[in-house]
Write a protein that holds these residues in place. Structure first.
Motif, PDB file in Angstrom:
ATOM      1  N   VAL A 134      -3.189   9.298 -12.746  1.00 50.09           N
ATOM      2  CA  VAL A 134      -4.553   8.341 -12.451  1.00 50.09           C
ATOM      3  C   VAL A 134      -5.617   8.270 -13.464  1.00 50.09           C
ATOM      4  N   VAL A 135      -5.372   7.025 -14.367  1.00 50.09           N
ATOM      5  CA  VAL A 135      -5.916   7.280 -15.503  1.00 50.09           C
ATOM      6  C   VAL A 135      -6.485   7.857 -15.890  1.00 50.09           C
ATOM      7  N   THR A 136      -8.015   7.916 -15.410  1.00 56.83           N
ATOM      8  CA  THR A 136      -9.411   8.465 -15.657  1.00 56.83           C
ATOM      9  C   THR A 136      -8.742  10.268 -15.482  1.00 56.83           C
ATOM     10  N   THR A 137      -8.457  10.098 -14.481  1.00 62.65           N
ATOM     11  CA  THR A 137      -8.557  11.981 -13.863  1.00 62.65           C
ATOM     12  C   THR A 137      -6.908  12.288 -14.824  1.00 62.65           C
ATOM     13  N   GLY A 138      -5.794  11.985 -15.508  1.00 59.39           N
ATOM     14  CA  GLY A 138      -5.622  12.515 -15.236  1.00 59.39           C
ATOM     15  C   GLY A 138      -4.387  12.866 -14.197  1.00 59.39           C
ATOM     16  N   ASN A 139      -5.415  12.612 -12.702  1.00 54.17           N
ATOM     17  CA  ASN A 139      -4.278  13.801 -11.831  1.00 54.17           C
ATOM     18  C   ASN A 139      -3.178  13.067 -11.066  1.00 54.17           C
ATOM     19  N   ILE A 140      -1.799  13.304 -10.970  1.00 54.19           N
ATOM     20  CA  ILE A 140      -0.704  13.401 -11.061  1.00 54.19           C
ATOM     21  C   ILE A 140       0.098  13.075  -9.103  1.00 54.19           C
ATOM     22  N   LEU A 141       0.142  11.765  -9.077  1.00 54.22           N
ATOM     23  CA  LEU A 141       0.221  10.777  -7.351  1.00 54.22           C
ATOM     24  C   LEU A 141       1.392  11.325  -7.266  1.00 54.22           C
ATOM     25  N   ARG A 142       1.715  11.720  -5.924  1.00 54.55           N
ATOM     26  CA  ARG A 142       3.463  12.115  -5.048  1.00 54.55           C
ATOM     27  C   ARG A 142       3.410  10.892  -4.455  1.00 54.55           C
ATOM     28  N   ARG A 143       4.419   9.976  -3.772  1.00 51.61           N
ATOM     29  CA  ARG A 143       4.849   9.504  -2.499  1.00 51.61           C
ATOM     30  C   ARG A 143       4.762  10.633  -1.625  1.00 51.61           C
ATOM     31  N   VAL A 144       4.492   9.907  -0.343  1.00 49.43           N
ATOM     32  CA  VAL A 144       4.580  10.519   0.874  1.00 49.43           C
ATOM     33  C   VAL A 144       5.722   9.842   1.295  1.00 49.43           C
ATOM     34  N   PRO A 145       6.902  10.487   1.532  1.00 51.47           N
ATOM     35  CA  PRO A 145       8.073  10.072   2.517  1.00 51.47           C
ATOM     36  C   PRO A 145       7.187   9.279   3.627  1.00 51.47           C
ATOM     37  N   ALA A 146       7.821   8.209   4.144  1.00 52.74           N
ATOM     38  CA  ALA A 146       7.771   7.518   5.040  1.00 52.74           C
ATOM     39  C   ALA A 146       8.448   7.901   6.277  1.00 52.74           C
ATOM     40  N   MET A 164       0.382  -1.450  -0.011  1.00 57.08           N
ATOM     41  CA  MET A 164       0.013  -0.154   0.173  1.00 57.08           C
ATOM     42  C   MET A 164       1.035   0.972   0.321  1.00 57.08           C
ATOM     43  N   ILE A 165       0.322   2.051  -0.989  1.00 61.62           N
ATOM     44  CA  ILE A 165       1.666   3.232  -1.081  1.00 61.62           C
ATOM     45  C   ILE A 165       0.511   4.755  -0.442  1.00 61.62           C
ATOM     46  N   ALA A 166       1.368   5.597  -0.077  1.00 60.86           N
ATOM     47  CA  ALA A 166       0.312   6.811   0.481  1.00 60.86           C
ATOM     48  C   ALA A 166       1.023   7.363  -0.871  1.00 60.86           C
ATOM     49  N   THR A 167       0.267   8.626  -0.542  1.00 58.02           N
ATOM     50  CA  THR A 167       0.273   9.398  -1.904  1.00 58.02           C
ATOM     51  C   THR A 167      -0.361  10.700  -1.943  1.00 58.02           C
ATOM     52  N   ARG A 168      -0.061  11.957  -2.370  1.00 59.95           N
ATOM     53  CA  ARG A 168      -0.340  13.119  -2.385  1.00 59.95           C
ATOM     54  C   ARG A 168       0.063  13.556  -3.702  1.00 59.95           C
ATOM     55  N   ASP A 169      -1.915  14.486  -4.137  1.00 59.00           N
ATOM     56  CA  ASP A 169      -2.187  15.175  -4.761  1.00 59.00           C
ATOM     57  C   ASP A 169      -1.447  16.144  -4.720  1.00 59.00           C
ATOM     58  N   ASP A 170      -1.688  17.227  -6.269  1.00 54.96           N
ATOM     59  CA  ASP A 170      -1.643  19.298  -6.066  1.00 54.96           C
ATOM     60  C   ASP A 170      -2.043  19.970  -4.524  1.00 54.96           C
TER      61      ASP A 170
END
Length: 75
Positions: free
Chosen positions: A63-75, A7-13
């Motif tokens: 994300v394919v459907t929205t084009g939203n870019i997600l960046r991994r949250v540092p652990a 499981m990867i935690a990410t954040r968008d802009d």
């Protein structure tokens, strides 16, 4: 057959957190010497809502459907 990998935690802009689930295809490849052997194949990534996600690099996903870019949250 697929198995859950991580499981990867990410954040968008906008700062919204999205969790990605990573699955990996596993093919049975047993022999007489090792009847439970498997071969790991391609990985598949999706959001918790089930939307397909493309891998860009180890820190960035799209994300394919929205084009939203997600960046991994540092652990």
């Amino acid at each position: 057959m697929e198995e859950f990998v991580e499981m990867i935690a990410t954040r968008d802009d906008n700062g919204e957190t999205t969790y990605l689930r990573v699955y990996q295809h596993v093919t049975p490849a047993g022999t007489f010497q090792d009847p439970h052997a498997t071969i790991k194949g391609l990985k598949r990534i999706e959001t918790e809502a089930g939307d397909a996600v493309n891998y860009i690099n180890p820190e960035t996903y799209k994300v394919v459907t929205t084009g939203n870019i997600l960046r991994r949250v540092p652990a």
